[in-house]
Design an enzyme around this catalytic site. Structure first.
Site, PDB file in Angstrom:
ATOM      1  N   SER A 143       0.863  -1.192   0.000  1.00  0.00           N
ATOM      2  CA  SER A 143       0.000   0.000   0.000  1.00  0.00           C
ATOM      3  C   SER A 143       0.892   1.233   0.000  1.00  0.00           C
ATOM      4  CB  SER A 143      -0.863   0.008   1.270  1.00  0.00           C
ATOM      5  OG  SER A 143      -1.603   1.213   1.363  1.00  0.00           O
ATOM      6  N   TYR A 156      -1.979  -0.756  10.560  1.00  0.00           N
ATOM      7  CA  TYR A 156      -2.088  -1.159   9.149  1.00  0.00           C
ATOM      8  C   TYR A 156      -0.767  -0.886   8.425  1.00  0.00           C
ATOM      9  CZ  TYR A 156      -3.890  -1.249   4.307  1.00  0.00           C
ATOM     10  OH  TYR A 156      -4.097  -1.521   2.975  1.00  0.00           O
TER      11      TYR A 156
HETATM   12  P1  NDP Z   1     -11.593  -5.587  -0.504  1.00  0.00           P
HETATM   13  O1  NDP Z   1     -12.045  -5.381   0.897  1.00  0.00           O
HETATM   14  O2  NDP Z   1     -12.547  -5.280  -1.605  1.00  0.00           O
HETATM   15  O3  NDP Z   1     -10.994  -7.054  -0.662  1.00  0.00           O
HETATM   16  C1  NDP Z   1     -10.242  -7.683   0.361  1.00  0.00           C
HETATM   17  C2  NDP Z   1     -10.073  -9.132   0.001  1.00  0.00           C
HETATM   18  O4  NDP Z   1      -9.287  -9.756   1.038  1.00  0.00           O
HETATM   19  C3  NDP Z   1     -11.385  -9.887  -0.094  1.00  0.00           C
HETATM   20  O5  NDP Z   1     -11.377 -10.702  -1.235  1.00  0.00           O
HETATM   21  C4  NDP Z   1     -11.402 -10.738   1.158  1.00  0.00           C
HETATM   22  O6  NDP Z   1     -12.039 -11.991   0.914  1.00  0.00           O
HETATM   23  C5  NDP Z   1      -9.916 -10.958   1.389  1.00  0.00           C
HETATM   24  N1  NDP Z   1      -9.653 -11.367   2.759  1.00  0.00           N
HETATM   25  C6  NDP Z   1      -9.782 -10.656   3.895  1.00  0.00           C
HETATM   26  N2  NDP Z   1      -9.511 -11.416   4.960  1.00  0.00           N
HETATM   27  C7  NDP Z   1      -9.189 -12.656   4.479  1.00  0.00           C
HETATM   28  C8  NDP Z   1      -8.828 -13.892   5.065  1.00  0.00           C
HETATM   29  N3  NDP Z   1      -8.723 -14.041   6.397  1.00  0.00           N
HETATM   30  N4  NDP Z   1      -8.589 -14.955   4.272  1.00  0.00           N
HETATM   31  C9  NDP Z   1      -8.704 -14.834   2.932  1.00  0.00           C
HETATM   32  N5  NDP Z   1      -9.030 -13.691   2.316  1.00  0.00           N
HETATM   33  C10 NDP Z   1      -9.274 -12.623   3.085  1.00  0.00           C
HETATM   34  O7  NDP Z   1     -10.323  -4.660  -0.667  1.00  0.00           O
HETATM   35  P2  NDP Z   1      -9.215  -4.458  -1.797  1.00  0.00           P
HETATM   36  O8  NDP Z   1      -9.524  -5.191  -3.054  1.00  0.00           O
HETATM   37  O9  NDP Z   1      -8.958  -3.021  -1.867  1.00  0.00           O
HETATM   38  O10 NDP Z   1      -7.969  -5.125  -1.038  1.00  0.00           O
HETATM   39  C11 NDP Z   1      -6.972  -5.895  -1.669  1.00  0.00           C
HETATM   40  C12 NDP Z   1      -5.618  -5.531  -1.101  1.00  0.00           C
HETATM   41  O11 NDP Z   1      -5.290  -4.198  -1.496  1.00  0.00           O
HETATM   42  C13 NDP Z   1      -5.475  -5.560   0.410  1.00  0.00           C
HETATM   43  O12 NDP Z   1      -4.270  -6.213   0.767  1.00  0.00           O
HETATM   44  C14 NDP Z   1      -5.406  -4.083   0.783  1.00  0.00           C
HETATM   45  O13 NDP Z   1      -4.702  -3.891   1.989  1.00  0.00           O
HETATM   46  C15 NDP Z   1      -4.693  -3.524  -0.413  1.00  0.00           C
HETATM   47  N6  NDP Z   1      -4.816  -2.076  -0.619  1.00  0.00           N
HETATM   48  C16 NDP Z   1      -6.024  -1.500  -0.871  1.00  0.00           C
HETATM   49  C17 NDP Z   1      -6.113  -0.149  -1.134  1.00  0.00           C
HETATM   50  C18 NDP Z   1      -7.403   0.504  -1.478  1.00  0.00           C
HETATM   51  O14 NDP Z   1      -7.475   1.729  -1.586  1.00  0.00           O
HETATM   52  N7  NDP Z   1      -8.460  -0.235  -1.691  1.00  0.00           N
HETATM   53  C19 NDP Z   1      -4.938   0.715  -1.124  1.00  0.00           C
HETATM   54  C20 NDP Z   1      -3.723   0.009  -0.848  1.00  0.00           C
HETATM   55  C21 NDP Z   1      -3.670  -1.329  -0.625  1.00  0.00           C
HETATM   56  P3  NDP Z   1     -13.065 -12.730   1.922  1.00  0.00           P
HETATM   57  O15 NDP Z   1     -13.661 -11.665   2.801  1.00  0.00           O
HETATM   58  O16 NDP Z   1     -14.053 -13.382   1.008  1.00  0.00           O
HETATM   59  O17 NDP Z   1     -12.207 -13.724   2.652  1.00  0.00           O
END
Ligand code: NDP
Length: 248
Positions: A143, A156
């Site tokens: 991030s 975070y």
């Molecule tokens: P979302 O919340 O839309 O997606 C998060 C994903 O992580 C979901 O598919 C969720 O799947 C999965 N997840 C969470 N906990 C678990 C777990 N215990 N086991 C397996 N899967 C898990 O957010 P984003 O698409 O934005 O996030 C993707 C990545 O991008 C993250 O690492 C986030 O930190 C990073 N990021 C996001 C930014 C933003 O602005 N959006 C900026 C910078 C980085 P499920 O709940 O089905 O398990």
């Protein structure tokens, strides 16, 4: 299809939602076989069916990245189904932001377990195969908050700084095995991430910052594809991207 993506086997965690799902669709459309992991099995099953209906190759495995055995099963399924693993995208992450003095200790644990230990468990599952193959590619989602601090991001950011340190350390160790390591650091992306911030004032402040400027999740997908599509003797080590309008 000469983009070095077609035919590759790509495992993606967090594939049930924004960035992970976008990467899965994008890479499958370019001819990769994608193996989708997330806890919400209904979502990854539906995405795998959608990709298959469009002529692509996809499998889905319910995966909680806080469980080592789940990541092993996810990666093993990729190898059993498609014969190898070329790329692991450690994308799953959670971001329940709050100031440290609110002592949301369960949320600290969750961020460390998912954002850091989940990445480690993914690496542990994939690395033996990649070392044996003498090729592979691990892509970790950090991030912009893994480069700098914002109000409420101390824990975070600690996990996301750690993902960068881990990625660079891993890169230095596994480069002789022909394994590439890329860390991608997104800025504001349209996401479900903010929905899970439990502190309402923190959630509002982040929505006010992110919502007007956030770029689509496909931005991440294109950059994952770019890193993969470079020839195997070129490693794209680090990518930082932000919406143009994001000053911070
Ligand atoms: P979302 O919340 O839309 O997606 C998060 C994903 O992580 C979901 O598919 C969720 O799947 C999965 N997840 C969470 N906990 C678990 C777990 N215990 N086991 C397996 N899967 C898990 O957010 P984003 O698409 O934005 O996030 C993707 C990545 O991008 C993250 O690492 C986030 O930190 C990073 N990021 C996001 C930014 C933003 O602005 N959006 C900026 C910078 C980085 P499920 O709940 O089905 O398990």
């Amino acid at each position: 299809m000469t983009d070095n993506i077609a035919g590759k086997v790509v495992v993606i965690t967090g594939a049930s939602s924004r960035m992970g799902a976008a990467a899965a669709r994008y890479l499958a459309a370019k001819g990769a076989s994608v193996v989708l992991g997330a806890r919400r099995a209904d979502r990854i099953d539906a995405l795998a069916a959608e990709i298959a209906a469009a002529g692509g190759k996809a499998a889905a495995v319910a995966t909680d990245v806080t469980k080592r055995e789940d990541l092993k099963k996810l990666v093993d399924t990729a190898v059993e189904t498609y014969g190898r693993i070329d790329v692991l995208v450690n994308n799953a992450g959670v971001m329940p932001l709050s100031p440290v003095d609110r002592l949301k200790i369960d949320e600290w644990d969750q961020m460390i377990d998912v954002n850091l230990k989940g990445v480690l468990y993914g690496i542990a599952a994939a690395l033996p195969y990649m070392k044996a193959q003498k090729s592979g590619h691990i892509i970790n989602n950090s991030s912009v908050a893994g480069h700098k601090l914002f109000p409420g991001t101390a824990v975070y950011s600690a996990t996301k700084f750690a993902v960068r340190a881990l990625s660079e350390g891993l890169r230095e160790e596994v480069s002789p095995d022909n394994i590439r390591v890329t860390v991608i650091s997104p800025g504001a992306v349209k996401t479900e991430l903010l929905e899970h911030i439990s502190e309402k004032d923190v959630q509002k402040a982040n929505r006010d910052f992110v919502d007007p400027i956030a770029v689509p999740a496909e931005t991440f997908a294109r950059l994952v594809a770019f890193a993969i599509s470079e020839p195997q003797d070129v490693g794209i080590n680090e990518i930082v991207f932000r919406p143009t309008a994001q000053g911070a």
